[in-house]
Motif scaffolding. Structure first.
Motif, short mmCIF file in Angstrom:
data_model
loop_
_atom_site.label_atom_id
_atom_site.label_comp_id
_atom_site.label_asym_id
_atom_site.label_seq_id
_atom_site.Cartn_x
_atom_site.Cartn_y
_atom_site.Cartn_z
N ASP A 110 0.83 -1.21 0.00
CA ASP A 110 0.00 0.00 0.00
C ASP A 110 0.86 1.26 0.00
O ASP A 110 0.61 2.21 -0.76
N VAL A 111 1.88 1.27 0.87
CA VAL A 111 2.72 2.47 1.00
C VAL A 111 3.54 2.70 -0.26
O VAL A 111 3.62 3.82 -0.77
N PHE A 112 4.14 1.64 -0.81
CA PHE A 112 4.94 1.81 -2.03
C PHE A 112 4.05 2.23 -3.19
O PHE A 112 4.47 3.07 -4.02
N SER A 113 2.84 1.68 -3.28
CA SER A 113 1.91 2.10 -4.34
C SER A 113 1.56 3.57 -4.19
O SER A 113 1.49 4.31 -5.19
N ALA A 130 -6.89 4.73 -3.50
CA ALA A 130 -6.48 3.45 -2.91
C ALA A 130 -6.44 3.52 -1.39
O ALA A 130 -6.89 2.60 -0.71
N ILE A 131 -5.90 4.61 -0.84
CA ILE A 131 -5.79 4.73 0.62
C ILE A 131 -7.16 4.83 1.25
O ILE A 131 -7.48 4.14 2.23
N PHE A 132 -8.01 5.70 0.72
CA PHE A 132 -9.37 5.84 1.25
C PHE A 132 -10.20 4.59 0.95
O PHE A 132 -10.97 4.12 1.79
N GLY A 133 -10.07 4.07 -0.29
CA GLY A 133 -10.85 2.90 -0.67
C GLY A 133 -10.51 1.68 0.16
O GLY A 133 -11.40 0.93 0.58
N ALA A 134 -9.21 1.47 0.40
CA ALA A 134 -8.81 0.35 1.26
C ALA A 134 -9.31 0.56 2.68
O ALA A 134 -9.69 -0.40 3.36
N ILE A 399 -0.08 0.55 -15.20
CA ILE A 399 -1.09 -0.22 -15.93
C ILE A 399 -2.50 0.21 -15.52
O ILE A 399 -3.42 0.22 -16.35
N LEU A 400 -2.69 0.61 -14.26
CA LEU A 400 -4.00 1.14 -13.86
C LEU A 400 -4.30 2.45 -14.56
O LEU A 400 -5.43 2.70 -14.97
N ARG A 401 -3.29 3.30 -14.70
CA ARG A 401 -3.50 4.56 -15.44
C ARG A 401 -3.87 4.27 -16.89
O ARG A 401 -4.74 4.93 -17.46
N THR A 402 -3.22 3.27 -17.48
CA THR A 402 -3.52 2.90 -18.86
C THR A 402 -4.96 2.39 -18.99
O THR A 402 -5.69 2.78 -19.91
N LEU A 403 -5.38 1.53 -18.06
CA LEU A 403 -6.76 1.02 -18.10
C LEU A 403 -7.76 2.15 -17.90
O LEU A 403 -8.85 2.14 -18.49
N LEU A 416 -9.93 3.22 -5.71
CA LEU A 416 -10.82 2.72 -4.64
C LEU A 416 -11.36 1.33 -4.96
O LEU A 416 -11.92 0.68 -4.07
N THR A 417 -11.19 0.86 -6.20
CA THR A 417 -11.67 -0.48 -6.55
C THR A 417 -10.49 -1.43 -6.76
O THR A 417 -10.10 -2.16 -5.82
N LEU A 418 -9.88 -1.42 -7.93
CA LEU A 418 -8.86 -2.41 -8.27
C LEU A 418 -7.65 -2.34 -7.35
O LEU A 418 -7.21 -3.36 -6.80
N LEU A 419 -7.09 -1.13 -7.16
CA LEU A 419 -5.88 -1.02 -6.35
C LEU A 419 -6.16 -1.31 -4.89
O LEU A 419 -5.39 -1.99 -4.21
N ALA A 420 -7.27 -0.79 -4.38
CA ALA A 420 -7.63 -1.03 -2.97
C ALA A 420 -7.93 -2.50 -2.73
O ALA A 420 -7.48 -3.09 -1.75
#
Length: 540
Positions: A110-113, A130-134, A399-403, A416-420
Motif C-alpha cells: 500500500d505504502v509503495f503504491s 487506494a488509501i481511502f478505498g482500502a 497499468i492502472l493509469r492505462t486502463l 478505490l476499486t482495483l488497487l484497494a
C-alpha cells in the motif's frame, strides 16, 4: 491523454506519441504505447485482457514478496536490533514491533503504491482512491466479515484508541484535499501523528503491564486473545514447510554446495504438492516463477532456525544478484545503465565488486555455520525486497493509469476499486482465517490498527519525497465529486463503528457484520453512479 479514445482509431498511435501527457515517466514497459501502437485497434479487447492478467500477476508478485521476503527480513532486523519482540510476545494490542516493523511489512504494498502514485500529479488520484478505498473496504467488509464468521467481544480501549487516531488522520486528509495542497509542515505532521500513535501504543503497554503487575494473567475484555506456544500459527518464511523443511533428515549430514544450492532454490515441495487440492496447485504454479526469481535475488535471514537460514552457496550468489537488482530497478534501470566517464557501465562495476566479495565470502565461510556478519544479509534482503515491491508497484500504477485511459475512468475510481481490493486481499484472508481459528479480537484490532500506518505514512512519506527546496508543496486538488464521496464514506463508517460498537457494549455479532457489508455495497453503488455522472452536482 484521455482524448485519445475520441480520436479516429488510425490516429491513436500518433496521438499517444506526440502528446507529452501520455508519456510514462517510470516503469519498464510503456503500456500506452503497447495498447495503442503495438496492437491494432481491432485487437484492443485482447490487449486489455492481457493487461488485466498482468495486473493480477503484479498483485501476486507484491503479495509473495511482502509475505515471504520483506516481512521475514524485517523481523530478523528487529531481532538483531533487539526491538521488543518480548513486548510483542506480551500483548498484541500494544507492541512496538507490531506498530512499526510489522505494520511496515504488512502495509508495504500500500505504502509503495502510494509513494509511486504521488510521484506523478497525473496519478495522485490513484493514491487517494487506494488509501481511502482500502480504508472503507477494511473497516466495513473485513471487519463485518469477522463479526459474521465469529461473533466476539471487541477489545475496548485499543479499539477506541485506534478509531480516534484513524478519524484524526482522515480529518487531516480531508483538510488537505479541501485546500488542494500539502506543505512540508503538513507532510511532517502526518509522520509526526504516526510517531505519536506509536508512543501512545507503547505507553498503553507499559501502563497495562503495571496494572497487571508484570504478570501473565489471562487477557481481560480489553485485550485480544494470545495464542499459546502450542497454538502458534506456522511461521511464514522463505524456507519453511513450503520448501521441504518438514522433511529434513533427523541426523545432520554433510551436503555438497551444489546440493545446498539446488535445494535452496527449489520453491516446490513435491510431497506437499501431491497431497494438496487442485486449486492450491494451480495458484502455486503461478507463484513458482516469482518465488524462483526472488529466491535468486533476495536473501532471507531466519533467527528462529539453528542455522539462521544460512545457505552458503546461495548467499554468496546473493552478494552479486541483490546489488545488481537494486541498481537495475532503481529509476527503471537509469542508474544501472549509466556509464562512468562514458566508458564503463555502473552495472559492470557492481558485477565486478560483487563477484570479488562473493568469492571471498565463499572461501572464508563454511556450509555448516553462518558467519558472525550474517545479520548483514537481512539488511541486504530488506533492501532487495523493497526494490522488488517498488518496481512492481510502479508497473501496477502505470497499468492502472492505462486502463483508466482506455475505459475513460478516473484514477480515483480505479484506486478505490482495483488497487484497494488488490492491496487488501491478503489482509482480508489473513484476518478472516485468524477469526475462524478463534482469534476474532486480534483480527478486528488489525483492521483498524494496520490502516493507520497506511494513511499516515503513505500520504506523509509519499508527499514528502516529492517535495524539493524550490517547491516545498504538493498539489492534491480533487479531480471530481467522487473524492469527496470517498472521504465522506470513510469518515461516516468510522463514526458508525465509533458509536455503535460501544453502544453494543463491545459485543459484536452478525447484525453488526451485515450492517457494515451492506454499508460498503451502498457506498460502492454511490461511488460508481458518481463516476458515471448519474449522481452529480447541479451547476445552475
Amino acid at each position: 491523454c484521455w482524448e485519445v479514445r475520441k480520436q479516429n482509431s488510425s490516429e491513436w498511435c500518433r496521438f499517444i506519441r506526440s502528446n507529452p501527457d501520455c508519456r510514462m515517466d517510470g516503469g519498464f514497459l510503456d503500456y500506452l504505447n503497447g495498447v495503442f501502437c503495438v496492437f491494432p485497434p481491432r485487437l484492443l479487447p485482447l490487449a486489455v485482457t492481457l493487461y488485466a492478467l498482468w495486473l493480477l500477476y503484479l498483485f501476486i508478485i507484491l503479495g509473495v514478496t511482502a509475505e515471504k521476503f520483506f516481512c521475514p527480513n524485517l523481523s530478523a532486523i528487529s531481532t538483531n536490533l533487539k526491538l521488543s519482540h518480548n513486548v510483542a510476545a506480551f500483548s498484541l494490542t500494544c507492541p512496538l514491533h507490531g506498530v512499526t516493523f510489522l505494520a511496515f511489512g504488512n502495509g508495504a504494498p500500500d505504502v509503495f503504491s502510494a509513494v509511486v502514485a504521488f510521484s506523478d500529479p497525473r496519478t495522485a488520484g490513484l493514491a487517494i482512491g487506494a488509501i481511502f478505498g482500502a480504508g472503507v473496504f477494511v473497516t466495513t467488509v473485513v471487519a463485518g466479515g469477522i463479526a459474521l464468521v465469529k461473533p466476539f467481544t471487541a477489545a475496548s480501549r485499543p479499539f477506541l484508541r485506534d478509531v480516534i487516531f484513524y478519524m484524526l488522520a482522515v480529518f487531516l486528509t480531508f483538510m488537505v484535499l479541501y485546500f488542494g495542497r500539502i506543505r512540508l509542515g503538513e507532510a511532517l505532521g502526518y509522520l509526526g501523528l504516526y510517531v505519536f500513535y506509536v508512543v501512545t501504543v507503547v505507553l498503553c503497554t507499559w501502563i497495562h503491564r503495571r496494572q497487571r503487575g508484570d504478570g501473565t494473567a489471562p487477557p481481560g475484555p480489553w485485550e485480544p486473545e494470545m495464542p499459546t506456544d502450542s497454538e502458534e500459527p506456522e511461521p511464514s518464511g522463505t524456507n519453511n514447510s513450503d520448501y521441504g523443511e518438514e522433511y529434513r533428515p533427523l541426523l545432520p549430514s554433510q551436503e555438497t554446495s551444489l546440493r545446498i544450492l539446488t535445494t535452496a532454490l527449489s520453491p516446490l515441495d513435491y510431497r506437499k504438492w501431491r497431497r494438496k487440492p487442485w486449486y492450491w496447485r494451480l495458484f502455486k504454479a503461478f507463484r513458482v516463477p516469482v518465488e524462483l526469481v526472488l529466491l535468486l535475488t533476495v536473501p532471507v535471514v531466519d533467527p528462529d532456525k539453528d542455522d539462521r537460514n544460512w545457505k552458503r552457496p546461495l548467499n554468496c550468489l546473493h552478494i552479486l544478484t541483490s546489488p545488481l537488482l537494486c541498481i537495475l530497478t532503481l529509476k527503471s534501470g537509469a542508474y544501472g545503465l549509466y556509464q562512468i566517464q562514458g566508458i564503463f557501465p555502473v552495472w559492470g562495476l557492481v558485477t565486478l565488486v560483487g563477484s570479488v566479495l562473493a568469492i571471498i565470502i565463499f572461501i572464508t565461510t563454511s556450509n555448516e555455520e553462518p558467519p558472525k556478519y550474517h545479520c548483514v544479509f537481512a539488511f541486504l534482503g530488506f533492501l532487495a525486497s523493497a526494490m522488488w515491491i517498488n518496481a512492481a508497484a510502479t508497473e501496477l500504477v502505470n497499468i492502472l493509469r492505462t486502463l483508466g485511459i482506455i475505459f475513460q475512468l478516473s484514477n480515483t475510481v480505479l484506486g478505490l476499486t482495483l488497487l484497494a481490493w488488490g492491496n487488501s486481499i491478503g489482509d482480508t484472508f489473513s484476518d478472516l482465517t485468524m477469526a475462524r481459528q478463534g482469534y476474532p479480537r486480534m483480527a478486528f484490532s488489525a483492521c483498524f490498527g494496520g490502516i493507520i500506518f497506511n494513511i499516515l505514512v503513505g500520504v506523509g512519506l509519499g508527499c514528502l519525497l516529492q517535495m524539493s527546496s524550490s517547491q516545498p508543496l504538493v498539489k492534491l486538488e480533487p479531480d471530481s465529486l467522487l473524492v469527496w464521496v470517498l472521504a465522506g464514506a470513510l469518515g461516516l463508517s468510522l463514526v458508525f463503528s465509533f458509536v455503535s460498537v460501544p453502544a453494543q457494549c463491545f459485543q459484536l455479532g452478525k447484525a453488526y457484520g451485515v450492517c457494515l457489508i451492506a454499508y460498503y455495497l451502498v457506498f460502492l453503488c454511490v461511488a460508481l453512479l458518481t463516476e458515471f455522472r448519474v449522481i452529480h452536482l447541479s451547476t445552475s
